[in-house]
Design a protein around this motif. Sequence first.
Motif, PDB file in Angstrom:
ATOM      1  N   GLN A   3      -3.358  -2.185   1.940  1.00 26.06           N
ATOM      2  CA  GLN A   3      -2.519  -1.476   2.906  1.00 26.06           C
ATOM      3  C   GLN A   3      -3.182  -1.346   4.267  1.00 26.06           C
ATOM      4  N   GLU A   4      -4.490  -1.130   4.299  1.00 28.67           N
ATOM      5  CA  GLU A   4      -5.154  -0.943   5.591  1.00 28.67           C
ATOM      6  C   GLU A   4      -5.193  -2.238   6.404  1.00 28.67           C
ATOM      7  N   GLU A   5      -4.988  -3.381   5.748  1.00 24.79           N
ATOM      8  CA  GLU A   5      -4.946  -4.656   6.451  1.00 24.79           C
ATOM      9  C   GLU A   5      -3.532  -5.035   6.874  1.00 24.79           C
ATOM     10  N   PHE A   6      -2.577  -4.242   6.439  1.00 25.41           N
ATOM     11  CA  PHE A   6      -1.175  -4.606   6.584  1.00 25.41           C
ATOM     12  C   PHE A   6      -0.770  -4.792   8.047  1.00 25.41           C
ATOM     13  N   PHE A  16       0.319  -8.320   9.776  1.00 29.43           N
ATOM     14  CA  PHE A  16       1.769  -8.524   9.907  1.00 29.43           C
ATOM     15  C   PHE A  16       2.407  -7.708  11.032  1.00 29.43           C
ATOM     16  N   GLY A  17       1.584  -7.191  11.929  1.00 33.14           N
ATOM     17  CA  GLY A  17       2.092  -6.352  13.008  1.00 33.14           C
ATOM     18  C   GLY A  17       3.044  -7.059  13.951  1.00 33.14           C
ATOM     19  N   LEU A  22       4.977   3.959   4.847  1.00 30.95           N
ATOM     20  CA  LEU A  22       3.849   3.062   5.108  1.00 30.95           C
ATOM     21  C   LEU A  22       3.622   2.889   6.608  1.00 30.95           C
ATOM     22  N   PHE A  23       4.715   2.694   7.351  1.00 33.03           N
ATOM     23  CA  PHE A  23       4.594   2.532   8.805  1.00 33.03           C
ATOM     24  C   PHE A  23       4.010   3.793   9.442  1.00 33.03           C
ATOM     25  N   GLU A  24       4.479   4.947   8.996  1.00 37.56           N
ATOM     26  CA  GLU A  24       3.999   6.210   9.567  1.00 37.56           C
ATOM     27  C   GLU A  24       2.520   6.424   9.245  1.00 37.56           C
ATOM     28  N   LYS A  25       2.133   6.037   8.049  1.00 35.33           N
ATOM     29  CA  LYS A  25       0.743   6.219   7.622  1.00 35.33           C
ATOM     30  C   LYS A  25      -0.226   5.492   8.548  1.00 35.33           C
ATOM     31  N   TYR A  26       0.199   4.306   9.027  1.00 34.45           N
ATOM     32  CA  TYR A  26      -0.689   3.502   9.866  1.00 34.45           C
ATOM     33  C   TYR A  26      -0.225   3.460  11.328  1.00 34.45           C
ATOM     34  N   HIS A  27       0.636   4.438  11.677  1.00 32.75           N
ATOM     35  CA  HIS A  27       1.072   4.608  13.072  1.00 32.75           C
ATOM     36  C   HIS A  27       1.604   3.291  13.643  1.00 32.75           C
ATOM     37  N   PHE A  28       2.482   2.666  12.889  1.00 31.41           N
ATOM     38  CA  PHE A  28       2.987   1.345  13.233  1.00 31.41           C
ATOM     39  C   PHE A  28       4.501   1.399  13.413  1.00 31.41           C
ATOM     40  N   ALA A  59       7.619 -15.678  -1.225  1.00 32.02           N
ATOM     41  CA  ALA A  59       6.331 -15.333  -1.838  1.00 32.02           C
ATOM     42  C   ALA A  59       6.199 -13.816  -1.843  1.00 32.02           C
ATOM     43  N   CYS A  60       5.979 -13.226  -3.023  1.00 34.11           N
ATOM     44  CA  CYS A  60       5.923 -11.774  -3.152  1.00 34.11           C
ATOM     45  C   CYS A  60       4.507 -11.317  -3.500  1.00 34.11           C
ATOM     46  N   TYR A  61       4.066 -10.276  -2.814  1.00 38.48           N
ATOM     47  CA  TYR A  61       2.706  -9.763  -2.984  1.00 38.48           C
ATOM     48  C   TYR A  61       2.728  -8.279  -3.335  1.00 38.48           C
ATOM     49  N   SER A  62       1.822  -7.898  -4.245  1.00 33.48           N
ATOM     50  CA  SER A  62       1.570  -6.480  -4.463  1.00 33.48           C
ATOM     51  C   SER A  62       0.804  -5.926  -3.270  1.00 33.48           C
ATOM     52  N   LEU A  63       1.022  -4.657  -2.991  1.00 26.07           N
ATOM     53  CA  LEU A  63       0.204  -3.948  -2.015  1.00 26.07           C
ATOM     54  C   LEU A  63      -0.844  -3.148  -2.763  1.00 26.07           C
ATOM     55  N   GLU A  64      -1.958  -2.891  -2.108  1.00 28.30           N
ATOM     56  CA  GLU A  64      -3.032  -2.120  -2.723  1.00 28.30           C
ATOM     57  C   GLU A  64      -3.407  -0.958  -1.808  1.00 28.30           C
ATOM     58  N   PRO A  65      -3.141   0.304  -2.172  1.00 21.87           N
ATOM     59  CA  PRO A  65      -2.541   0.756  -3.419  1.00 21.87           C
ATOM     60  C   PRO A  65      -1.074   0.307  -3.549  1.00 21.87           C
TER      61      PRO A  65
END
Length: 299
Positions: A186-189, A193-194, A214-220, A259-265
């Motif tokens: 998640q911290e690389e998200f 992909f910004g 998720l967007f709010e968590k990383y101020h995106f 292509a589908c990816y899990s996020l971590e967490p």
Amino acid sequence: MDTRYLTYILTIARKKNMTKAAEELFVSQSSLSQYLTKLEQELGTPLFFRARGELVLTPAGQLYTEAAQRVIQIKEQLYKDIASLDNKGHITIGCTSQFALLALTEIVPRFKAFYPDWRVEITEQSLPALTKMLLEENIDLGLMAANTVKPFDEAYADVLRKEEVLFALPTDHPYTRENPDGPIRQEEFVKRFGDENFLLSRKGSTLRVLADQLFEKYHFEPSAMCETNSIVATQIMVSNGSGVTFLGESCTREGGPVACYSLEPKLYRLNLLVRRKHWILNEAEQMFCRLIREWFQTE
């Protein structure tokens, strides 16, 4: 068994407004007001008082509406039991997501094999709309994706499974070539992909709530190309390179190649089966609900 006038009081209590209640009941406001006045005179006590522009139940009104609901419930169950003598009936179910429709394409034929004369009415609704229909008891069942069991009474809401939410990219995206397996931390998200166009579900949907968190968590603040609740359309747009999106794991089986990816967490949503509160199920209705639970247990 005429319970029309009981419905009048229940509708006033639910709408908390005489004009809105009259509109829903297709009667004039004056007729509805006259009936309420006559009933309160007969009972010798008011059923409503006005507070901040709304009609609010008095203690007597609360007792009356509870009894009215029980009477209507008895009537509905009686009519259903009579209908079931001829093995006939009607179930209404609302869906919010692709997984629910997929499940019902297998569940309904199994049910009809036992009860061929029963009718199952399926309607697609947004999560807020279906929640409202269930709380107001305008539909029997909801097969839905949600972020929480609230606002439903847990006694009437079954968690069928905890479903992972995945991040979907075009198969020819540079990230998929460099990282074929994932997961995406998640911290690389935002860093990775910004600059992408995001295909977002509409406000209020489970996927949109998770995405916004998720967007709010990383101020995106993402660049949103479009908003739609059509999973098939979203997947096709992702597959042709129009953008990226979030998908429930059960919704990755249809549509174009992505292509589908899990996020971590990981991100999760709930798949729920919710029954309207005052629904007393007969044998056929119990089987229908059991078939739904069994389908999810074997998935």
